[in-house]
Design a protein around this motif. Sequence first.
Motif, PDB file in Angstrom:
ATOM      1  N   PHE A 246       1.171  -7.479  -6.776  1.00 28.95           N
ATOM      2  CA  PHE A 246       1.922  -5.981  -6.698  1.00 28.95           C
ATOM      3  C   PHE A 246       2.253  -5.355  -7.741  1.00 28.95           C
TER       4      PHE A 246
ATOM      5  N   ARG B  26      -5.787   6.675  -7.476  1.00 26.92           N
ATOM      6  CA  ARG B  26      -4.300   7.072  -6.886  1.00 26.92           C
ATOM      7  C   ARG B  26      -3.653   7.767  -8.388  1.00 26.92           C
TER       8      ARG B  26
ATOM      9  N   LYS C 275      -0.527  -2.865  -8.666  1.00 27.45           N
ATOM     10  CA  LYS C 275      -0.722  -1.920  -7.690  1.00 27.45           C
ATOM     11  C   LYS C 275      -0.082  -0.358  -7.906  1.00 27.45           C
TER      12      LYS C 275
ATOM     13  N   TRP D  88       1.747   2.207  -5.992  1.00 29.66           N
ATOM     14  CA  TRP D  88       2.733   2.430  -4.739  1.00 29.66           C
ATOM     15  C   TRP D  88       2.796   3.978  -4.601  1.00 29.66           C
TER      16      TRP D  88
ATOM     17  N   SER E 117      -0.226  -4.241   1.797  1.00 29.40           N
ATOM     18  CA  SER E 117      -1.178  -5.207   1.303  1.00 29.40           C
ATOM     19  C   SER E 117      -1.978  -5.756   2.616  1.00 29.40           C
TER      20      SER E 117
ATOM     21  N   GLU F 130      -5.618 -10.247   1.069  1.00 31.53           N
ATOM     22  CA  GLU F 130      -5.494  -9.791  -0.409  1.00 31.53           C
ATOM     23  C   GLU F 130      -5.266 -11.081  -1.297  1.00 31.53           C
ATOM     24  N   GLU F 131      -5.949 -11.285  -2.187  1.00 32.87           N
ATOM     25  CA  GLU F 131      -5.589 -12.524  -2.850  1.00 32.87           C
ATOM     26  C   GLU F 131      -5.420 -13.800  -2.290  1.00 32.87           C
TER      27      GLU F 131
ATOM     28  N   PHE G  74       4.121  -0.040  -0.211  1.00 32.35           N
ATOM     29  CA  PHE G  74       2.603  -0.446  -0.309  1.00 32.35           C
ATOM     30  C   PHE G  74       2.363  -1.412   0.625  1.00 32.35           C
TER      31      PHE G  74
ATOM     32  N   GLU H 245      -4.225  -9.643  -8.954  1.00 34.25           N
ATOM     33  CA  GLU H 245      -4.102  -8.113  -8.545  1.00 34.25           C
ATOM     34  C   GLU H 245      -2.923  -8.161  -7.790  1.00 34.25           C
TER      35      GLU H 245
ATOM     36  N   TYR I 232       3.203   2.698 -10.685  1.00 43.14           N
ATOM     37  CA  TYR I 232       2.233   1.452 -11.042  1.00 43.14           C
ATOM     38  C   TYR I 232       3.091   0.168 -11.181  1.00 43.14           C
TER      39      TYR I 232
ATOM     40  N   ASP J 101      -7.421   3.193  -9.659  1.00 45.22           N
ATOM     41  CA  ASP J 101      -7.809   3.139  -8.038  1.00 45.22           C
ATOM     42  C   ASP J 101      -7.913   4.306  -7.475  1.00 45.22           C
TER      43      ASP J 101
END
Length: 230
Positions: A119, A16, A122, A124, A144, A148-149, A142, A117, A36, A14
């Motif tokens: 945490f 990052r 994602k 961080w 959110s 989201e979701e 992080f 998708e 990750y 993503d």
Amino acid sequence: MELLKEENFSGIIDDREIRLFTLRNKKGCVAQFTNYGARWLSMWTPDKNGGWADVVLGFESLDEYLTAKEKYYGAIVGRVCGRINEGTFELDKTRYQLANNDLFGEPVRNHLHGGFEGFSFKVWTGVMLLTGQDEEALELTFLSKDGEEGYPGNLEVKVTYTLGNDNSMKINYSAYTDKTTIVNLTSHAYFNLHGDMNKNVLDHFIGICADRSVECDEELIPTGNIISIK
């Protein structure tokens, strides 16, 4: 002591950067993490006889985490760990529909561990720290975003791993939101205190300081009943 290698945990997801973080204490204990999924990858610690072993289950590279059948090894799970019945809840007279991603029930109709998708998947932001007790720590954050979701509110999450000089690991969770929401975070680390993957954990004992537990149904959905451990 064979520590994980930085080059095996480098990559871009993503847009990052994925990184490997290593904490050490004054007794020689070592714990490693990746941003990750804010995952706890390993922990080298001595047993009562002074023998060293890695007691946290995991893999030796980022690619193995990305392709593993069990997706949550060592990860921080959220926004809500566990299952939500039919992926829906009501809050302040508003009903929210979350992603239905739980493969345990048939058909797929429940929400599990924050969604497709959550945490755990994602990237961080990680920062190494030194505490006032002269202990090394890793702070992971992080954001959110609202929706989201399916969850309401922008949620700023912070998880801090602290490697104590007594060979303990402390995990501190905090979250701040700009809208009423729900959140329930946990670590999905697995342990084998033998440090030998040829031995199972059926002789392990765990102590939990609680006298009550959440009751679950046959699909592992909380029923809302709080029951006695006895």
